[in-house]
Write a protein that holds these residues in place. Structure first.
Motif, PDB file in Angstrom:
ATOM      1  N   LYS A  52      73.771 -21.285 -20.554  1.00  0.00           N
ATOM      2  CA  LYS A  52      73.785 -20.275 -19.483  1.00  0.00           C
ATOM      3  C   LYS A  52      75.127 -19.550 -19.425  1.00  0.00           C
ATOM      4  O   LYS A  52      75.178 -18.350 -19.157  1.00  0.00           O
ATOM      5  N   VAL A  53      76.207 -20.289 -19.676  1.00  0.00           N
ATOM      6  CA  VAL A  53      77.526 -19.661 -19.688  1.00  0.00           C
ATOM      7  C   VAL A  53      77.608 -18.642 -20.824  1.00  0.00           C
ATOM      8  O   VAL A  53      78.045 -17.503 -20.623  1.00  0.00           O
ATOM      9  N   MET A  54      77.178 -19.035 -22.013  1.00  0.00           N
ATOM     10  CA  MET A  54      77.226 -18.127 -23.160  1.00  0.00           C
ATOM     11  C   MET A  54      76.293 -16.928 -22.965  1.00  0.00           C
ATOM     12  O   MET A  54      76.638 -15.796 -23.313  1.00  0.00           O
ATOM     13  N   GLU A  55      75.128 -17.171 -22.393  1.00  0.00           N
ATOM     14  CA  GLU A  55      74.191 -16.084 -22.119  1.00  0.00           C
ATOM     15  C   GLU A  55      74.804 -15.071 -21.152  1.00  0.00           C
ATOM     16  O   GLU A  55      74.747 -13.857 -21.381  1.00  0.00           O
ATOM     17  N   ALA A  56      75.396 -15.568 -20.076  1.00  0.00           N
ATOM     18  CA  ALA A  56      76.031 -14.684 -19.098  1.00  0.00           C
ATOM     19  C   ALA A  56      77.205 -13.928 -19.725  1.00  0.00           C
ATOM     20  O   ALA A  56      77.430 -12.751 -19.440  1.00  0.00           O
ATOM     21  N   HIS A  57      77.940 -14.601 -20.599  1.00  0.00           N
ATOM     22  CA  HIS A  57      79.085 -13.958 -21.253  1.00  0.00           C
ATOM     23  C   HIS A  57      78.628 -12.853 -22.204  1.00  0.00           C
ATOM     24  O   HIS A  57      79.182 -11.744 -22.205  1.00  0.00           O
ATOM     25  N   VAL A  58      77.609 -13.114 -23.006  1.00  0.00           N
ATOM     26  CA  VAL A  58      77.102 -12.115 -23.955  1.00  0.00           C
ATOM     27  C   VAL A  58      76.527 -10.906 -23.217  1.00  0.00           C
ATOM     28  O   VAL A  58      76.701  -9.755 -23.642  1.00  0.00           O
ATOM     29  N   LYS A  59      75.864 -11.134 -22.096  1.00  0.00           N
ATOM     30  CA  LYS A  59      75.281 -10.036 -21.311  1.00  0.00           C
ATOM     31  C   LYS A  59      76.328  -9.262 -20.506  1.00  0.00           C
ATOM     32  O   LYS A  59      76.008  -8.269 -19.872  1.00  0.00           O
ATOM     33  N   GLY A  60      77.576  -9.774 -20.489  1.00  0.00           N
ATOM     34  CA  GLY A  60      78.628  -9.102 -19.723  1.00  0.00           C
ATOM     35  C   GLY A  60      78.588  -9.432 -18.237  1.00  0.00           C
ATOM     36  O   GLY A  60      79.196  -8.725 -17.431  1.00  0.00           O
ATOM     37  N   GLU A  61      77.899 -10.503 -17.863  1.00  0.00           N
ATOM     38  CA  GLU A  61      77.765 -10.882 -16.452  1.00  0.00           C
ATOM     39  C   GLU A  61      78.761 -11.959 -16.028  1.00  0.00           C
ATOM     40  O   GLU A  61      78.996 -12.140 -14.833  1.00  0.00           O
ATOM     41  N   PHE A  62      79.343 -12.659 -16.983  1.00  0.00           N
ATOM     42  CA  PHE A  62      80.188 -13.806 -16.653  1.00  0.00           C
ATOM     43  C   PHE A  62      81.506 -13.389 -15.996  1.00  0.00           C
ATOM     44  O   PHE A  62      81.895 -13.933 -14.969  1.00  0.00           O
ATOM     45  N   VAL A  63      82.188 -12.386 -16.551  1.00  0.00           N
ATOM     46  CA  VAL A  63      83.461 -11.940 -15.985  1.00  0.00           C
ATOM     47  C   VAL A  63      83.269 -11.397 -14.562  1.00  0.00           C
ATOM     48  O   VAL A  63      84.038 -11.761 -13.665  1.00  0.00           O
ATOM     49  N   PRO A  64      82.255 -10.572 -14.295  1.00  0.00           N
ATOM     50  CA  PRO A  64      82.051 -10.142 -12.901  1.00  0.00           C
ATOM     51  C   PRO A  64      81.767 -11.311 -11.944  1.00  0.00           C
ATOM     52  O   PRO A  64      82.199 -11.294 -10.792  1.00  0.00           O
TER      53      PRO A  64
END
Length: 145
Positions: free
Chosen positions: A123-135
């Protein structure tokens, strides 16, 4: 008239019915296991609630190290809770009690952003690839830039 009871073997005590009252004994301390359990339960739930980014990891787990490396490269210093492999199930049960966790996490690492379960390494990698993790990290106060 003085009456006594017979002595008992095996740790019993003899009592005398003298007019003197026995000195009161202090109450026994609480059971150790119960007090430790309450402290630990409060501890991990409190850590998750009070820190913007928490990674609950098994000591020596490669995936846990990978998630930690990613967030540190992003400029975030997460709160890391390392557990021994033998205590992993007990920690997962405690983490499942966090409100809004939907009964999970099911595996470690468990990543909490703003007190809410994001998920594991996938889930962390998925959010990071989608550009959602930093926000997410910015919204939780874990990343300021």
């Amino acid at each position: 008239m003085h009456r006594t009871t017979s002595h008992r073997s095996g740790g019993g005590s003899s009592r005398s019915t003298n007019r003197k009252s026995p000195s009161p004994s202090p109450p026994p301390p609480p059971p150790r296991d119960q007090s430790k359990k309450n402290v630990r339960k409060t501890g991990i739930l409190k850590v998750v609630a009070e820190n913007p980014l928490v990674i609950v990891a098994v000591r020596g787990c490669f995936m846990c190290v990978t998630v930690n490396g990613l967030v540190q490269r992003l400029g975030v210093n997460p709160k890391i809770v390392e557990v021994e492999e033998v205590k992993k199930i007990a920690i997962l049960v405690k983490l499942s009690q966090i409100e809004g966790s939907d009964g999970g996490p099911w595996e470690l690492p468990a990543v909490y952003v703003g007190g809410k379960l994001l998920g594991g390494v996938d889930k962390v990698m998925e959010a990071h690839v989608k550009g959602e993790f930093v926000p997410m990290l910015r919204a939780a106060g874990a990343l300021w830039l």
